[in-house]
Write a protein that holds these residues in place. Structure first.
Motif, PDB file in Angstrom:
ATOM      1  N   VAL A 165      -2.035 -52.280 -25.121  1.00 42.24           N
ATOM      2  CA  VAL A 165      -1.489 -51.041 -24.724  1.00 42.24           C
ATOM      3  C   VAL A 165      -0.894 -51.463 -23.288  1.00 42.24           C
ATOM      4  O   VAL A 165      -1.518 -51.330 -22.272  1.00 42.24           O
ATOM      5  N   ASP A 166       0.343 -51.735 -23.245  1.00 41.96           N
ATOM      6  CA  ASP A 166       1.113 -51.976 -21.892  1.00 41.96           C
ATOM      7  C   ASP A 166       1.585 -50.734 -21.106  1.00 41.96           C
ATOM      8  O   ASP A 166       1.524 -50.733 -20.010  1.00 41.96           O
ATOM      9  N   GLN A 167       2.109 -49.805 -22.083  1.00 36.24           N
ATOM     10  CA  GLN A 167       2.664 -48.527 -21.350  1.00 36.24           C
ATOM     11  C   GLN A 167       1.280 -47.902 -20.594  1.00 36.24           C
ATOM     12  O   GLN A 167       0.325 -47.588 -21.022  1.00 36.24           O
ATOM     13  N   MET A 168       1.709 -47.594 -19.464  1.00 36.56           N
ATOM     14  CA  MET A 168       0.413 -47.053 -18.506  1.00 36.56           C
ATOM     15  C   MET A 168       0.360 -45.468 -18.263  1.00 36.56           C
ATOM     16  O   MET A 168      -0.547 -44.935 -17.664  1.00 36.56           O
ATOM     17  N   GLU A 169       1.908 -44.910 -18.374  1.00 31.58           N
ATOM     18  CA  GLU A 169       1.884 -43.645 -18.244  1.00 31.58           C
ATOM     19  C   GLU A 169       2.565 -43.053 -19.136  1.00 31.58           C
ATOM     20  O   GLU A 169       3.725 -43.413 -19.828  1.00 31.58           O
ATOM     21  N   TYR A 170       2.108 -41.715 -19.716  1.00 33.12           N
ATOM     22  CA  TYR A 170       2.883 -41.134 -20.911  1.00 33.12           C
ATOM     23  C   TYR A 170       2.770 -39.774 -20.356  1.00 33.12           C
ATOM     24  O   TYR A 170       1.864 -38.967 -20.090  1.00 33.12           O
ATOM     25  N   THR A 171       4.208 -39.290 -20.454  1.00 39.57           N
ATOM     26  CA  THR A 171       4.419 -37.792 -20.057  1.00 39.57           C
ATOM     27  C   THR A 171       4.862 -37.042 -21.310  1.00 39.57           C
ATOM     28  O   THR A 171       5.854 -37.513 -22.036  1.00 39.57           O
ATOM     29  N   VAL A 172       4.634 -35.865 -21.386  1.00 37.69           N
ATOM     30  CA  VAL A 172       4.861 -34.878 -22.598  1.00 37.69           C
ATOM     31  C   VAL A 172       5.703 -33.727 -22.089  1.00 37.69           C
ATOM     32  O   VAL A 172       5.434 -33.149 -21.130  1.00 37.69           O
ATOM     33  N   PRO A 173       6.837 -33.488 -22.732  1.00 38.60           N
ATOM     34  CA  PRO A 173       7.715 -32.383 -22.196  1.00 38.60           C
ATOM     35  C   PRO A 173       7.030 -31.165 -22.053  1.00 38.60           C
ATOM     36  O   PRO A 173       6.159 -30.786 -23.044  1.00 38.60           O
ATOM     37  N   VAL A 174       7.299 -30.242 -21.050  1.00 36.75           N
ATOM     38  CA  VAL A 174       6.718 -28.837 -21.091  1.00 36.75           C
ATOM     39  C   VAL A 174       7.683 -27.767 -21.476  1.00 36.75           C
ATOM     40  O   VAL A 174       8.969 -28.205 -21.796  1.00 36.75           O
ATOM     41  N   THR A 175       7.282 -26.694 -21.549  1.00 38.00           N
ATOM     42  CA  THR A 175       8.076 -25.709 -22.154  1.00 38.00           C
ATOM     43  C   THR A 175       8.003 -24.401 -20.873  1.00 38.00           C
ATOM     44  O   THR A 175       7.186 -24.470 -20.171  1.00 38.00           O
ATOM     45  N   ALA A 176       8.621 -23.451 -21.200  1.00 36.73           N
ATOM     46  CA  ALA A 176       8.468 -22.326 -20.166  1.00 36.73           C
ATOM     47  C   ALA A 176       8.453 -20.974 -20.856  1.00 36.73           C
ATOM     48  O   ALA A 176       9.138 -20.647 -21.955  1.00 36.73           O
ATOM     49  N   TYR A 177       7.588 -20.154 -20.265  1.00 40.13           N
ATOM     50  CA  TYR A 177       7.582 -18.600 -20.817  1.00 40.13           C
ATOM     51  C   TYR A 177       8.416 -17.775 -19.805  1.00 40.13           C
ATOM     52  O   TYR A 177       7.842 -17.766 -18.889  1.00 40.13           O
ATOM     53  N   ARG A 178       9.504 -17.155 -20.340  1.00 40.31           N
ATOM     54  CA  ARG A 178      10.109 -16.377 -19.351  1.00 40.31           C
ATOM     55  C   ARG A 178      10.055 -15.099 -20.067  1.00 40.31           C
ATOM     56  O   ARG A 178      10.902 -14.900 -21.202  1.00 40.31           O
ATOM     57  N   PRO A 179       9.477 -13.983 -19.913  1.00 41.97           N
ATOM     58  CA  PRO A 179       9.172 -12.803 -20.462  1.00 41.97           C
ATOM     59  C   PRO A 179      10.400 -12.086 -20.756  1.00 41.97           C
ATOM     60  O   PRO A 179      10.453 -11.424 -21.756  1.00 41.97           O
ATOM     61  N   GLU A 180      11.371 -11.981 -19.864  1.00 41.87           N
ATOM     62  CA  GLU A 180      12.768 -11.420 -20.181  1.00 41.87           C
ATOM     63  C   GLU A 180      13.530 -12.239 -21.039  1.00 41.87           C
ATOM     64  O   GLU A 180      14.641 -11.584 -21.438  1.00 41.87           O
ATOM     65  N   ARG A 181      13.335 -13.214 -21.478  1.00 42.07           N
ATOM     66  CA  ARG A 181      14.162 -14.060 -22.358  1.00 42.07           C
ATOM     67  C   ARG A 181      13.396 -14.400 -23.656  1.00 42.07           C
ATOM     68  O   ARG A 181      14.048 -14.515 -24.803  1.00 42.07           O
ATOM     69  N   ASP A 182      12.041 -14.660 -23.864  1.00 41.90           N
ATOM     70  CA  ASP A 182      11.432 -15.387 -24.725  1.00 41.90           C
ATOM     71  C   ASP A 182      11.223 -14.591 -26.011  1.00 41.90           C
ATOM     72  O   ASP A 182      11.164 -13.339 -26.054  1.00 41.90           O
ATOM     73  N   GLN A 183      11.373 -15.289 -27.291  1.00 41.98           N
ATOM     74  CA  GLN A 183      10.925 -14.705 -28.591  1.00 41.98           C
ATOM     75  C   GLN A 183       9.691 -14.026 -28.371  1.00 41.98           C
ATOM     76  O   GLN A 183       9.498 -12.960 -28.852  1.00 41.98           O
ATOM     77  N   LEU A 184       8.693 -14.904 -28.053  1.00 39.92           N
ATOM     78  CA  LEU A 184       7.271 -14.358 -27.990  1.00 39.92           C
ATOM     79  C   LEU A 184       7.217 -12.959 -27.553  1.00 39.92           C
ATOM     80  O   LEU A 184       6.572 -12.356 -28.205  1.00 39.92           O
ATOM     81  N   SER A 185       7.874 -12.745 -26.593  1.00 42.97           N
ATOM     82  CA  SER A 185       7.754 -11.453 -25.795  1.00 42.97           C
ATOM     83  C   SER A 185       8.632 -10.564 -26.793  1.00 42.97           C
ATOM     84  O   SER A 185       8.071  -9.328 -26.877  1.00 42.97           O
ATOM     85  N   ALA A 186       9.736 -10.734 -27.172  1.00 49.06           N
ATOM     86  CA  ALA A 186      10.461 -10.082 -27.901  1.00 49.06           C
ATOM     87  C   ALA A 186       9.640  -9.509 -29.103  1.00 49.06           C
ATOM     88  O   ALA A 186       9.632  -8.620 -29.649  1.00 49.06           O
ATOM     89  N   GLN A 187       9.147 -10.530 -29.750  1.00 49.13           N
ATOM     90  CA  GLN A 187       8.451 -10.384 -31.206  1.00 49.13           C
ATOM     91  C   GLN A 187       7.368  -9.254 -30.848  1.00 49.13           C
ATOM     92  O   GLN A 187       7.166  -8.378 -31.599  1.00 49.13           O
ATOM     93  N   THR A 188       6.357  -9.628 -29.853  1.00 49.58           N
ATOM     94  CA  THR A 188       5.360  -8.819 -29.715  1.00 49.58           C
ATOM     95  C   THR A 188       5.677  -7.391 -29.075  1.00 49.58           C
ATOM     96  O   THR A 188       5.093  -6.604 -29.287  1.00 49.58           O
ATOM     97  N   GLN A 189       6.889  -7.467 -28.441  1.00 50.40           N
ATOM     98  CA  GLN A 189       7.142  -5.893 -27.987  1.00 50.40           C
ATOM     99  C   GLN A 189       7.652  -5.182 -28.849  1.00 50.40           C
ATOM    100  O   GLN A 189       7.724  -3.880 -28.564  1.00 50.40           O
ATOM    101  N   ASN A 190       7.944  -5.551 -29.964  1.00 51.46           N
ATOM    102  CA  ASN A 190       8.764  -4.610 -30.925  1.00 51.46           C
ATOM    103  C   ASN A 190       7.535  -4.001 -31.875  1.00 51.46           C
ATOM    104  O   ASN A 190       7.560  -2.891 -32.289  1.00 51.46           O
TER     105      ASN A 190
END
Lengths: 349, 349
Positions: free
Chosen positions: A307-332
């Motif tokens: 294993v040569d590669q010593m650092e692995y980073t994985v992309p994050v996401t954001a939760y923005r209540p005013e924008r997100d699907q999650l919020s829209a879904q649950t608030q309905n």
């Protein structure tokens, strides 16, 4: 009995390549694939048998060493790592060190005594020689030794997301809470990037280091009290979810309006932020993908791959209540969706 | 070599009693203690050696089987059980079944294959023959088989505490949320007692069963939406902390006043309730004491003691924000106490 070494020799490839072919992992050219399969057919090699005999020298146990299982970041991570290990035929031995160096040393010794095939370590004590651990190790969000690969969320991206939100909100005087600085962790990139962005945009930014070595809510609430009393001019805060939630609770109790008087942005995204009212915008760490990557790198090391590669980073996401699907879904409040998950019952009283 | 059996025979007591004496556990009369120690001296018996040779047949591994590690009840419980096992010289193998019967069966098989000395089981699948597990088992808050001892919080007391609070608050129309009824658990006593108390005091009480088989916050929020929309006349709710918090969040977003319009009382007391604003009164399960009792009963079984008592209940406590020390303490904001746990730092930007 024909072994994987025989197949490798006859096919003219490394044992590693045969193992990768058998496990359907990593890039192998069409030609090499065909070559290996032909050799396997020719030699009547039975991968499963061999796998079993190889495995017979193994315990299929993986040690998972973390500072604190009760913390939602670690319990959520444990859930995903355990699931991923299971999928790959391994069982987890969990060690929660309670931030004690002595307990961490004991843990590692005991894992070695139990002949684990490898370890994933998410804690970090300054006096432990991690490079000296004889079984394969992968680090979770910690720099343990130059020889140990590290898997973490993309903290640079996380810091940028929070900075952009704070700038867009129009904050002029912000604070961030940063982890215990003696622990070497990729997370420091997040604090650095955030402070840098604030500086670049002419926003005052103070950084506070947490010196806590235990996960207890009461100290968080006391920090929130002191902080809010002493820093009434702060209008934006970037902190991990639990600290952000403690500050939000206290700020609300002091009569401050969230987010109008004080804009909070979290980091972690385990599940706790989902209960906050008002909703807490936060950076969501990719738990499942971090787990998948950490287990994958560890198993490759266990199977003897370089294993040569010593650092692995994985992309994050954001939760923005005013924008997100999650919020829209649950608030309905989708009524027809809940009939299956709760219903009235008679208790016969 | 002199064995524990020789000591028992010469001292005229059972092997069990000698073991209890050596482990300093359970009541043994002064006379018996003296008798055993004299015999040990006489025979030059070396407990540690024997202990080691006894242990050599053991793995010192305990399986902990739970439905979901990410749930704060289970992560908190895991923390305490792991700690307690460590104290007693055991390591934990964690199995999170994700509420899958198939995965639970696989877990139990794999724990047996790994020769665990015993198991603590906090999950419950209807088609698993728990009585058939050949190693010692202790159940956590679940009735698994008549031969398996159960350790749980005192649910009767928990139900009474919540009922009294709801009555004192003056609620007239209440609801409670109860767990999945096919899982046989001592927790049903809590629901029964609560409904009974409501009935006795002429308070209308509706019980809702949750049919969820996964720990996900979004369904809780959807349940809260549907429930609050359909039951606007309800003025009191008794539910586990996470459900109560989801309802509180939604009720606040709908503009309802907590606790004036709607009085919520939780059950669990892991840590999540501490972030709520306003504070959530709740029944606090005695995690440390449940863990201690479960591990103690299991180790007694492992050491071959007869365990006659099949049910162990541990008293609960209550968190009442308007009364409790915890609240008083944290609401005062003890400034001189926080200097050690956070401080400003320069990031050099």
């Amino acid at each position: 009995m024909v072994t994987i070494t025989d197949v490798a020799r006859v096919a003219g490839v490394s044992k590693n390549t045969v193992s990768r072919y058998l496990n359907n992992r990593g890039y192998i050219s069409e030609q090499t694939r065909n070559n290996i399969q032909k050799t396997i057919d020719l030699l009547h090699y039975q991968p499963n048998q061999i796998a079993r005999s190889l495995y017979s020298q193994k315990t299929q146990l993986i040690g998972f060493v973390i500072p604190e299982i009760a913390h939602p970041f670690f319990s959520t991570m444990t859930s995903y790592i355990e699931d991923e290990l299971n999928r790959r035929g391994y069982k987890m031995i969990l060690c929660s060190t309670m931030h004690s160096e002595e307990k961490e040393k004991e843990c590692i010794d005991l894992l070695m005594a139990n002949k684990v095939d490898g370890m994933i370590i998410g804690s970090h004590s300054l006096d432990i020689n991690y490079a000296g651990i004889s079984s394969p190790v992968v680090a979770l969000d910690r720099y343990l030794a130059s020889s140990i690969p590290v898997v973490s969320a993309d903290h640079v991206q996380g810091g940028m997301i929070a900075a952009r939100a704070v700038i867009e909100h129009g904050c002029t005087n912000v604070a961030q809470f940063i982890g215990y600085s003696k622990v070497r962790s990729p997370s420091f990139e997040r604090y650095r990037v955030f402070a840098e962005q604030m500086h670049k945009h002419g926003i005052r930014c103070v950084s506070f280091e947490l010196g806590l070595n235990q996960f207890e809510i009461e100290p968080y609430l006391r920090i929130a009290d002191t902080f809010l009393t002493d820093n009434q001019d702060i209008d934006g805060i970037f902190a991990s979810d639990l600290i952000a939630l403690a500050i939000q609770k206290r700020a609300l109790e002091m009569g401050r309006k969230i987010p109008d008087d004080l804009f909070l942005f979290g980091y972690d995204g385990s599940y706790v932020y989902k209960f906050a009212s008002p909703s807490l915008p936060t950076v969501i760490q990719p738990y499942a993908k971090i787990a998948e990557k950490a287990v994958d790198v560890l198993i490759r090391k266990i199977e003897g791959e370089e294993v040569d590669q010593m650092e692995y980073t994985v992309p994050v996401t954001a939760y923005r209540p005013e924008r997100d699907q999650l919020s829209a879904q649950t608030q309905n409040g989708i009524a027809d969706d809940t009939s299956t998950i709760f219903h009235e019952v008679a208790l016969g009283i």
